[in-house]
Design a protein around this motif. Structure first.
Motif, PDB file in Angstrom:
ATOM      1  N   THR A  25      56.342  51.431  42.735  1.00  0.00           N
ATOM      2  CA  THR A  25      55.207  51.770  43.418  1.00  0.00           C
ATOM      3  C   THR A  25      55.106  51.229  44.624  1.00  0.00           C
ATOM      4  OG1 THR A  25      54.048  51.220  41.803  1.00  0.00           O
ATOM      5  CG2 THR A  25      54.214  53.108  41.647  1.00  0.00           C
ATOM      6  N   ASP A  26      55.322  49.226  44.544  1.00  0.00           N
ATOM      7  CA  ASP A  26      55.622  48.642  45.721  1.00  0.00           C
ATOM      8  C   ASP A  26      57.132  49.064  46.796  1.00  0.00           C
ATOM      9  OD1 ASP A  26      57.493  47.564  43.763  1.00  0.00           O
ATOM     10  OD2 ASP A  26      56.705  45.179  44.150  1.00  0.00           O
ATOM     11  N   PHE A  27      57.891  50.082  46.540  1.00  0.00           N
ATOM     12  CA  PHE A  27      59.129  50.270  46.736  1.00  0.00           C
ATOM     13  C   PHE A  27      60.676  49.116  46.651  1.00  0.00           C
ATOM     14  CE2 PHE A  27      55.446  52.595  48.740  1.00  0.00           C
ATOM     15  CZ  PHE A  27      55.706  53.536  48.712  1.00  0.00           C
ATOM     16  N   ALA A  28      60.396  48.455  45.425  1.00  0.00           N
ATOM     17  CA  ALA A  28      60.759  47.673  45.295  1.00  0.00           C
ATOM     18  C   ALA A  28      62.352  48.026  44.217  1.00  0.00           C
ATOM     19  CB  ALA A  28      60.945  46.626  44.749  1.00  0.00           C
ATOM     20  N   ASP A  29      63.399  47.809  44.186  1.00  0.00           N
ATOM     21  CA  ASP A  29      64.442  48.137  42.876  1.00  0.00           C
ATOM     22  C   ASP A  29      63.261  48.032  42.190  1.00  0.00           C
ATOM     23  OD1 ASP A  29      66.454  48.913  44.858  1.00  0.00           O
ATOM     24  OD2 ASP A  29      67.283  46.987  44.510  1.00  0.00           O
ATOM     25  N   ILE A  30      64.426  48.778  40.397  1.00  0.00           N
ATOM     26  CA  ILE A  30      63.260  48.518  40.068  1.00  0.00           C
ATOM     27  C   ILE A  30      64.054  47.892  38.724  1.00  0.00           C
ATOM     28  CG2 ILE A  30      62.799  51.200  40.191  1.00  0.00           C
ATOM     29  CD1 ILE A  30      64.197  51.934  37.524  1.00  0.00           C
ATOM     30  N   GLY A  31      65.112  47.405  38.444  1.00  0.00           N
ATOM     31  CA  GLY A  31      66.048  46.946  37.649  1.00  0.00           C
ATOM     32  C   GLY A  31      66.405  47.762  36.230  1.00  0.00           C
ATOM     33  N   PHE A  32      66.946  46.909  35.216  1.00  0.00           N
ATOM     34  CA  PHE A  32      67.603  47.251  34.233  1.00  0.00           C
ATOM     35  C   PHE A  32      66.410  47.847  32.769  1.00  0.00           C
ATOM     36  CE2 PHE A  32      71.427  45.799  36.083  1.00  0.00           C
ATOM     37  CZ  PHE A  32      72.322  47.336  35.828  1.00  0.00           C
ATOM     38  N   LEU A  33      65.680  46.679  32.741  1.00  0.00           N
ATOM     39  CA  LEU A  33      64.400  46.786  31.606  1.00  0.00           C
ATOM     40  C   LEU A  33      63.579  47.982  31.941  1.00  0.00           C
ATOM     41  CD1 LEU A  33      63.472  45.427  29.573  1.00  0.00           C
ATOM     42  CD2 LEU A  33      61.605  43.599  30.729  1.00  0.00           C
ATOM     43  N   ARG A  34      63.141  47.894  33.151  1.00  0.00           N
ATOM     44  CA  ARG A  34      61.793  49.533  33.775  1.00  0.00           C
ATOM     45  C   ARG A  34      62.898  50.478  33.433  1.00  0.00           C
ATOM     46  NH1 ARG A  34      57.437  49.049  36.698  1.00  0.00           N
ATOM     47  NH2 ARG A  34      57.929  46.568  36.909  1.00  0.00           N
ATOM     48  N   ALA A  35      64.270  50.240  34.124  1.00  0.00           N
ATOM     49  CA  ALA A  35      64.913  51.424  33.898  1.00  0.00           C
ATOM     50  C   ALA A  35      65.163  52.147  32.158  1.00  0.00           C
ATOM     51  CB  ALA A  35      66.201  51.453  34.285  1.00  0.00           C
ATOM     52  N   PHE A  36      65.299  51.214  31.308  1.00  0.00           N
ATOM     53  CA  PHE A  36      65.103  51.548  30.524  1.00  0.00           C
ATOM     54  C   PHE A  36      63.590  52.035  29.131  1.00  0.00           C
ATOM     55  CE2 PHE A  36      64.523  50.684  25.756  1.00  0.00           C
ATOM     56  CZ  PHE A  36      65.422  51.069  24.944  1.00  0.00           C
ATOM     57  N   TRP A  37      62.973  51.982  30.340  1.00  0.00           N
ATOM     58  CA  TRP A  37      61.665  52.012  29.806  1.00  0.00           C
ATOM     59  C   TRP A  37      61.824  53.345  30.165  1.00  0.00           C
ATOM     60  CZ3 TRP A  37      57.559  51.302  26.293  1.00  0.00           C
ATOM     61  CH2 TRP A  37      56.319  51.538  26.377  1.00  0.00           C
ATOM     62  N   ARG A  38      62.085  53.306  31.337  1.00  0.00           N
ATOM     63  CA  ARG A  38      61.720  55.184  32.172  1.00  0.00           C
ATOM     64  C   ARG A  38      62.715  55.816  31.577  1.00  0.00           C
ATOM     65  NH1 ARG A  38      62.939  57.674  36.685  1.00  0.00           N
ATOM     66  NH2 ARG A  38      61.559  58.796  37.576  1.00  0.00           N
ATOM     67  N   GLU A  39      63.556  55.761  31.295  1.00  0.00           N
ATOM     68  CA  GLU A  39      64.698  56.611  31.241  1.00  0.00           C
ATOM     69  C   GLU A  39      65.010  57.114  29.940  1.00  0.00           C
ATOM     70  OE1 GLU A  39      65.896  58.350  33.454  1.00  0.00           O
ATOM     71  OE2 GLU A  39      65.186  57.447  35.243  1.00  0.00           O
ATOM     72  N   VAL A  40      64.653  55.776  28.868  1.00  0.00           N
ATOM     73  CA  VAL A  40      65.007  56.236  27.431  1.00  0.00           C
ATOM     74  C   VAL A  40      63.465  56.421  26.707  1.00  0.00           C
ATOM     75  CG1 VAL A  40      65.101  55.068  25.024  1.00  0.00           C
ATOM     76  CG2 VAL A  40      67.015  54.645  27.383  1.00  0.00           C
ATOM     77  N   VAL A  41      62.263  54.915  27.009  1.00  0.00           N
ATOM     78  CA  VAL A  41      60.999  56.183  26.238  1.00  0.00           C
ATOM     79  C   VAL A  41      60.302  56.580  27.266  1.00  0.00           C
ATOM     80  CG1 VAL A  41      59.171  54.780  25.293  1.00  0.00           C
ATOM     81  CG2 VAL A  41      61.240  53.257  25.439  1.00  0.00           C
ATOM     82  N   GLY A  42      59.778  56.931  28.229  1.00  0.00           N
ATOM     83  CA  GLY A  42      59.073  57.619  29.367  1.00  0.00           C
ATOM     84  C   GLY A  42      59.882  58.771  28.685  1.00  0.00           C
ATOM     85  N   LYS A  43      60.640  59.171  29.307  1.00  0.00           N
ATOM     86  CA  LYS A  43      61.189  60.771  28.831  1.00  0.00           C
ATOM     87  C   LYS A  43      61.240  61.229  28.038  1.00  0.00           C
ATOM     88  CE  LYS A  43      64.004  60.487  33.428  1.00  0.00           C
ATOM     89  NZ  LYS A  43      65.175  60.872  34.342  1.00  0.00           N
TER      90      LYS A  43
END
Length: 215
Positions: free
Chosen positions: A162-180
Motif C-alpha cells: 500500500t506504500d507502492f513498494a515491492d511486496i517480497g516473497f513472505l508477503r507474497a506467500f501470505w497473500r497468494e496462499v493464505v489470503g486467497k
C-alpha cells in the motif's frame, strides 16, 4: 511575519506533512495518512505525539517530497475486477499447460518406478499434490520476485504494497496462499470485494496490505 506552520506526523508509518496552523481545527480531529491510509487522532495541540508547531516554513526538499508523493499517488490507477480476472484466466491457462506437460512426465516416471500397476487412488493423490504445489509455487514465485505473474505482465498490472513498494516473497506467500484460500471461502466473496471496494482490494489484498495497480 512568517505564517505559523504545524507538522503532523502519522504514528503508523512516520509520514509527515506541514500545514499552515490557521487551516487546522482548534480541537481534536481525525486524520487519514495519505501514505498508509491509517486513521489517527490529531489532538489539536503541540504537546501530543505526532504534532509539532514551528514558525519556520518547510524546506524546498520537504515540499518537493510531499508534492512528488501526492502526484505519484494521484497518478496511479488500481486494476479493477475484470482486468484482474482476465489476468487470472491467462495464468490458469499457462499453469494448466505446464501441469499437463510435467504431469505426463511424472506419470511416465511413476510407471517406470512401479513395476505393478500403481494404485489409482495413490496415483490421483500424487498428481493432486503435484498440481497444487506447482500452482502455489507459480503464484508465490512470480508475485514475490517482481509483483507480476505472466498473466499480469501481459495486461501490465502489478501487485504492490500500500506504500507502492515491492511486496517480497513472505508477503507474497501470505497473500497468494493464505489470503486467497480465505477469499475463496463462501463462494469466493473475498474476491468479489474487488468489484465494490473503493481501493479495489479483495480480502487477500486487505490481509496482505497490497494493491494491484496499472503500469
Amino acid at each position: 511575519m512568517s505564517t505559523p506552520i504545524t507538522t503532523i506526523t502519522c504514528p503508523q508509518c512516520g509520514f509527515t506533512r506541514r500545514v499552515p496552523t490557521e487551516r487546522l481545527p482548534q480541537g481534536a480531529a481525525r486524520a487519514t495518512c495519505p501514505r498508509c491510509h491509517e486513521n489517527f487522532t490529531w489532538p489539536g495541540t503541540n504537546t501530543e505525539r505526532g504534532v509539532q508547531n514551528s514558525a519556520e516554513p518547510p524546506s524546498s526538499q520537504e515540499i518537493r517530497k510531499g508534492v512528488d508523493y501526492a502526484h505519484h499517488q494521484a497518478s496511479i490507477q488500481k486494476a479493477g475486477f475484470w482486468l484482474r480476472t482476465l489476468a487470472a484466466l491467462i495464468d490458469t491457462f499457462l499453469i494448466s499447460l505446464t501441469q499437463g506437460i510435467l504431469g505426463g512426465l511424472l506419470d511416465l516416471s511413476v510407471h517406470a518406478l512401479i513395476v505393478d500397476s500403481p494404485d489409482r487412488v495413490l496415483n490421483m493423490f500424487i498428481f493432486g499434490m503435484f498440481n497444487f504445489a506447482l500452482w502455489q509455487t507459480y503464484k508465490v514465485f512470480f508475485t514475490g520476485y517482481c509483483g507480476q505473474t505472466p498473466g499480469k505482465m501481459a495486461l501490465r498490472i502489478k501487485v504492490v504494497k500500500t506504500d507502492f513498494a515491492d511486496i517480497g516473497f513472505l508477503r507474497a506467500f501470505w497473500r497468494e496462499v493464505v489470503g486467497k484460500f480465505l477469499a475463496a471461502l463462501f463462494f469466493g466473496l473475498g474476491f468479489l470485494l474487488v468489484a465494490i471496494d473503493p481501493e479495489k482490494q479483495g480480502l487477500h489484498d486487505r490481509m496482505a496490505a497490497t494493491y494491484v495497480v496499472k503500469l
